[in-house]
Design an enzyme around this catalytic site. Structure first.
Site, PDB file in Angstrom:
ATOM      1  N   LYS A  70       0.820  -1.224   0.000  1.00 20.37           N
ATOM      2  CA  LYS A  70       0.000   0.000   0.000  1.00 20.37           C
ATOM      3  C   LYS A  70       0.855   1.277   0.000  1.00 20.37           C
ATOM      4  CE  LYS A  70      -4.173  -2.037   1.925  1.00 20.37           C
ATOM      5  NZ  LYS A  70      -5.275  -1.908   2.885  1.00 20.37           N
ATOM      6  N   GLU A  82      -7.556  13.094  -1.650  1.00 18.33           N
ATOM      7  CA  GLU A  82      -7.242  13.630  -0.314  1.00 18.33           C
ATOM      8  C   GLU A  82      -7.221  12.503   0.720  1.00 18.33           C
ATOM      9  OE1 GLU A  82     -10.215  15.968   1.709  1.00 18.33           O
ATOM     10  OE2 GLU A  82      -8.662  17.293   2.521  1.00 18.33           O
ATOM     11  N   ALA A 135      -3.609   0.733   9.319  1.00 18.62           N
ATOM     12  CA  ALA A 135      -5.039   0.427   9.206  1.00 18.62           C
ATOM     13  C   ALA A 135      -5.880   1.494   9.896  1.00 18.62           C
ATOM     14  CB  ALA A 135      -5.319  -0.950   9.793  1.00 18.62           C
ATOM     15  N   TYR A 221     -11.095 -10.188   9.833  1.00 16.49           N
ATOM     16  CA  TYR A 221     -12.123 -11.217   9.839  1.00 16.49           C
ATOM     17  C   TYR A 221     -11.447 -12.565   9.811  1.00 16.49           C
ATOM     18  CZ  TYR A 221     -11.065 -11.084   4.874  1.00 16.49           C
ATOM     19  OH  TYR A 221     -10.399 -11.078   3.689  1.00 16.49           O
TER      20      TYR A 221
HETATM   21  P1  ATR Z   1      -1.418  -2.127  10.189  1.00 21.50           P
HETATM   22  O1  ATR Z   1      -1.056  -1.641   8.833  1.00 21.50           O
HETATM   23  O2  ATR Z   1      -2.146  -3.433  10.236  1.00 21.50           O
HETATM   24  O3  ATR Z   1      -2.111  -1.069  11.000  1.00 21.50           O
HETATM   25  P2  ATR Z   1       0.980  -1.519  11.640  1.00 21.50           P
HETATM   26  O4  ATR Z   1       1.086  -0.207  10.918  1.00 21.50           O
HETATM   27  O5  ATR Z   1       2.198  -2.339  11.883  1.00 21.50           O
HETATM   28  O6  ATR Z   1      -0.029  -2.480  10.898  1.00 21.50           O
HETATM   29  O7  ATR Z   1       0.257  -1.221  13.047  1.00 21.50           O
HETATM   30  C1  ATR Z   1      -0.094  -2.236  13.924  1.00 21.50           C
HETATM   31  C2  ATR Z   1      -0.973  -1.654  15.036  1.00 21.50           C
HETATM   32  O8  ATR Z   1      -1.473  -2.710  15.851  1.00 21.50           O
HETATM   33  C3  ATR Z   1      -0.243  -0.698  15.964  1.00 21.50           C
HETATM   34  O9  ATR Z   1      -1.170   0.252  16.459  1.00 21.50           O
HETATM   35  C4  ATR Z   1       0.215  -1.659  17.071  1.00 21.50           C
HETATM   36  O10 ATR Z   1       0.476  -1.017  18.301  1.00 21.50           O
HETATM   37  P3  ATR Z   1       1.920  -0.299  18.552  1.00 21.50           P
HETATM   38  O11 ATR Z   1       1.871   0.988  17.778  1.00 21.50           O
HETATM   39  O12 ATR Z   1       1.991  -0.097  20.011  1.00 21.50           O
HETATM   40  O13 ATR Z   1       2.951  -1.261  18.019  1.00 21.50           O
HETATM   41  C5  ATR Z   1      -1.011  -2.514  17.191  1.00 21.50           C
HETATM   42  N1  ATR Z   1      -0.796  -3.841  17.792  1.00 21.50           N
HETATM   43  C6  ATR Z   1      -0.213  -4.922  17.215  1.00 21.50           C
HETATM   44  N2  ATR Z   1      -0.251  -5.984  18.047  1.00 21.50           N
HETATM   45  C7  ATR Z   1      -0.872  -5.558  19.169  1.00 21.50           C
HETATM   46  C8  ATR Z   1      -1.229  -6.193  20.407  1.00 21.50           C
HETATM   47  N3  ATR Z   1      -0.955  -7.481  20.646  1.00 21.50           N
HETATM   48  N4  ATR Z   1      -1.860  -5.453  21.341  1.00 21.50           N
HETATM   49  C9  ATR Z   1      -2.159  -4.164  21.109  1.00 21.50           C
HETATM   50  N5  ATR Z   1      -1.856  -3.499  19.966  1.00 21.50           N
HETATM   51  C10 ATR Z   1      -1.228  -4.199  19.012  1.00 21.50           C
END
Ligand code: ATR
Length: 276
Positions: A70, A82, A135, A221
């Site tokens: 992405k 935007e 996300a 999902y």
């Molecule tokens: P994506 O594109 O899926 O959002 P990412 O940019 O790597 O992937 O972001 C992952 C998100 O999930 C982050 O907000 C991460 O929290 P941190 O910023 O503290 O790393 C969160 N996340 C991943 N595993 C988690 C867990 N077990 N508990 C809580 N938050 C989690």
């Protein structure tokens, strides 16, 4: 129909064999009588630009882009909507004469699923978004555009939520924090945009953020309810939804961008739920 006259579209990712996009877009095309075909393309992680350029040279009209490309698509596009700019990610490319439009339809898909399919208005509601990664970022502007009473963003690393507050400050107010900062505050809509469900993990949430009227929405999902949805139900949320509806709605939004026709989505959502 003559095969050579079909406009070509594809989803690109790595891995890609699990993608439901070909099934969804083929159903949209049949339903709306569009002369198009849609395939899944696996690209090496270091060959995104080349793979897309090849597809375009062969007459491709547009692509959906999924993990891990992405950001590559965001950089590849010659102009951006935007919502794609703010998401800093592109999930839809549209090839025009000399230009490549990059869009992001994820947030619009989420909002449409919540409002139209689940029948829950975001306007004036207290919304809690969990996560501050890609996300989460992708859905902030479309949620703010619905004028919620509150948009709080809780993240395991609170500084990232604070950064989002600053970056979106001209679009609306965001209350940032860590998960436990919101203990005792109740929300109408709680959206899990963390990647925790991918690893069958549960974010360390307070249990007292749900009411019986709350919608708990997991953007992921899977065949079984995610740990977030089970936790939400155990702690009082009566409305639960996973990301199947969002998946179909973001696809519908891409389809509309490409073809100018809005497909009907409910029957495909129902069909996908029977497959899982
Ligand atoms: P994506 O594109 O899926 O959002 P990412 O940019 O790597 O992937 O972001 C992952 C998100 O999930 C982050 O907000 C991460 O929290 P941190 O910023 O503290 O790393 C969160 N996340 C991943 N595993 C988690 C867990 N077990 N508990 C809580 N938050 C989690």
């Amino acid at each position: 129909m003559v095969t050579s006259k079909l406009d070509a579209y594809a989803v690109i990712g790595n891995p890609i064999s699990h993608s439901k996009s070909p099934l969804i877009h083929t159903a949209f095309a049949q339903q709306t009588d569009q002369a198009m075909k849609y395939e899944a393309i696996l690209s090496d992680t270091d060959k995104f630009n080349k793979t897309v350029a090849n597809f375009r040279q062969q007459g491709g009209k547009g692509m959906n882009v999924t993990v891990p490309f992405k950001l590559d698509a965001y950089e590849f596009a010659t102009h951006l909507t935007e919502r794609a700019k703010l998401a800093q990610a592109v999930n839809t490319l549209k090839f025009e004469d000399n230009e490549i439009l990059g869009d992001n339809t994820d947030g619009a898909g989420l909002v449409r699923d919540i409002e139209t399919n689940l029948g829950i208005e975001i306007n004036s509601k207290h919304v809690l978004l969990l996560g501050a990664g890609g996300a989460a970022r992708g859905v902030i502007l479309p949620i703010l555009n619905q004028n919620p009473a509150t948009l709080a963003i809780a993240n395991r690393t609170p500084q990232k939520a604070q950064l989002l507050q600053q970056q979106f400050s001209s679009y609306g107010d965001i209350i940032p924090g860590g998960f436990m900062d919101f203990s005792g505050q109740q929300f109408d809509i709680i959206i899990n945009a963390t990647s925790a469900s991918l690893n069958d993990a549960l974010p360390a949430l307070p249990s007292n953020i749900f009411t019986d009227g709350s919608l708990a929405y997991d953007m992921m999902y899977s065949n079984e309810p995610t740990r977030f949805l089970i936790f939400a139900q155990q702690n009082g949320a009566q409305h639960l939804a996973d990301g199947i509806g969002m998946l179909v709605e973001q696809a519908a939004e891409s389809f509309y961008l490409w073809r100018g026709v809005r497909p009907e989505t409910k029957s495909i959502i129902t069909h996908l739920k029977t497959l899982s």
